[in-house]
Scaffold this active site. Sequence first.
Site, PDB file in Angstrom:
ATOM      1  N   THR A   1      -7.390   1.726   0.319  1.00  0.00           N
ATOM      2  CA  THR A   1      -6.653   1.710   1.578  1.00  0.00           C
ATOM      3  C   THR A   1      -6.107   0.333   1.933  1.00  0.00           C
ATOM      4  O   THR A   1      -4.926   0.187   2.243  1.00  0.00           O
ATOM      5  CB  THR A   1      -7.560   2.216   2.717  1.00  0.00           C
TER       6      THR A   1
ATOM      7  N   HIS B   1      -2.242   5.045  -1.316  1.00  0.00           N
ATOM      8  CA  HIS B   1      -2.803   5.419  -2.615  1.00  0.00           C
ATOM      9  C   HIS B   1      -2.799   6.934  -2.700  1.00  0.00           C
ATOM     10  O   HIS B   1      -2.548   7.624  -1.705  1.00  0.00           O
ATOM     11  CB  HIS B   1      -4.238   4.897  -2.789  1.00  0.00           C
TER      12      HIS B   1
END
Length: 541
Positions: free
Chosen positions: A74, A333
Amino acid sequence: MRKFLLALAATTVGVSPSFAQSAPPPKLVVAISVDQLSSDLFDEYRPQLFGGIGRLARGTAFRNGYQGHNASETCPGHSTIMTGSRPSRTGIIANYWFDLSQQRSDKGVYCAEDERVQGSSSTAYTVSPYHLRVPTLGDLLKAARPGSRNVAVAGKDRSAIMMGGRALDQRWYWDGKTFVTDLKGVAVPRSVIATRTAVAQAIAQDRPALQMPALCQQKARIVPIEGGGAPVGGGAFARKAGDARSFRASPEFDGATLALAASLIEEMQLGRGPSTDIISVGLSATDFVGHSYGTGGAETCLQMFSLDRDLGDFFRLLDSKGIDYLVMLTSDHGGQDIPERKRLNGVPGAVRVPSDLYGKEMGKTLGAKLGLKGPVLYGDGAFGDMYLDRSLSAGERAKAKAAAVAAYRAHPLVEAVFTHEELRAAKSPTGSPDKWSLIERARASFDDERSGDFVVLLKPDVTPIADTKSYVSTHGSPWDYDRRVPILFWRAGMAASNRDDAIETADIMPTLAATIGLPVDASKIDGECVDNIQGVTCPVR
């Protein structure tokens, strides 16, 4: 939350401006990151989505965007989106890393903390952009055009920090109970107070199960989980009153975040001032749903349909205000499904790591074998950066490093191990990110000061979670299911353009900068302005 959004839309009605190639810069840039939205999910659900994601997919849609680096987590991912730089330049190499020179007992460092604050730890920290080494687009815009506003709203503090940067007019993120800010001396806007009240009321109520579309019903298959976790796959998202954790891992969470973003846009009159404004929005529910239930079941299916609907409401609200806005949507991601369901779906090699691969456990094993005292190894799990205990002598560290690297390289679930020295000597990657070698992907995450003594890369289809009582699935690998993300650009009137060419998330910032006419020093970023997007004139290279 949907009712709250629609109520806001009723206050003013206008008409969105039509797009033209020679149109002036947009008055508002809306930069959205959907946490854990892989291109695999985008490709799968795109034909079924006709709301907000469906709208954006009819703009300029890159299905082969890449968070090119190895550390597909993250914080590193968000650090690339609005800075134009990879983690090797932003300094954000992971969500957590270790600084063994610290005097505090907790040697871990959280990416969005300021460990200089007395009493801060990697788990009970003071939120700060201290570790981010480069400016964001909002930082650069405010420096060049002081009349511009820079706002960030997110479901995670690290999302708001890394996308917003330092020069913020407002920054709000979820702290587990409500939306808070790290900015000092900022009065709490009425919109924040209203959102807090609405969210508190929502959490205080029982929530019945959601109705599932036909596609989600087909995915509603209960799957047992190894490692002590509860079975997943039933979908529904029923919730008991007061369960804030389940609220966070449900479609309601993104609805709340979008409601706050919409209300701040209205209260601050973003997009209606003399200069372009930016609002960065970090939507985190897809990530929490993926971690809690995996990406292949009814839960993620419901989340995708709900996200599409809520984004559609959000965009219609902006349309009703007559704001000339440009949307960019991407992800920090991707992610992979739980190994138990992957095996059922024909991936026999999908497995969970054994606990002996964790850095702490490997350190104990090596310590006993080599006769060394202390932790020997520090690592945040079974992969990524590993750090050698600094209390060992130089000779002991060298012996431990050689043994640790050999042990990881010999493990059947490990694809590669690169040492600090190997990564320092490697060149930063160039060319198309889908063609990068493993060491180039690892080099894009490497920082000489913060990276470990070596980095461990697991094989494909390996889930680095042994104990599943909290989470059942995760991400962070160098493989395309974690690296490949959609990158979508949309403005009213933009012609549809489906693009299969591979670009980086680091290319987003210079592309947005060109769209709003903001010069960017190309020598200070890694990304490049993307050509052939309607309305974007890239600088001559």
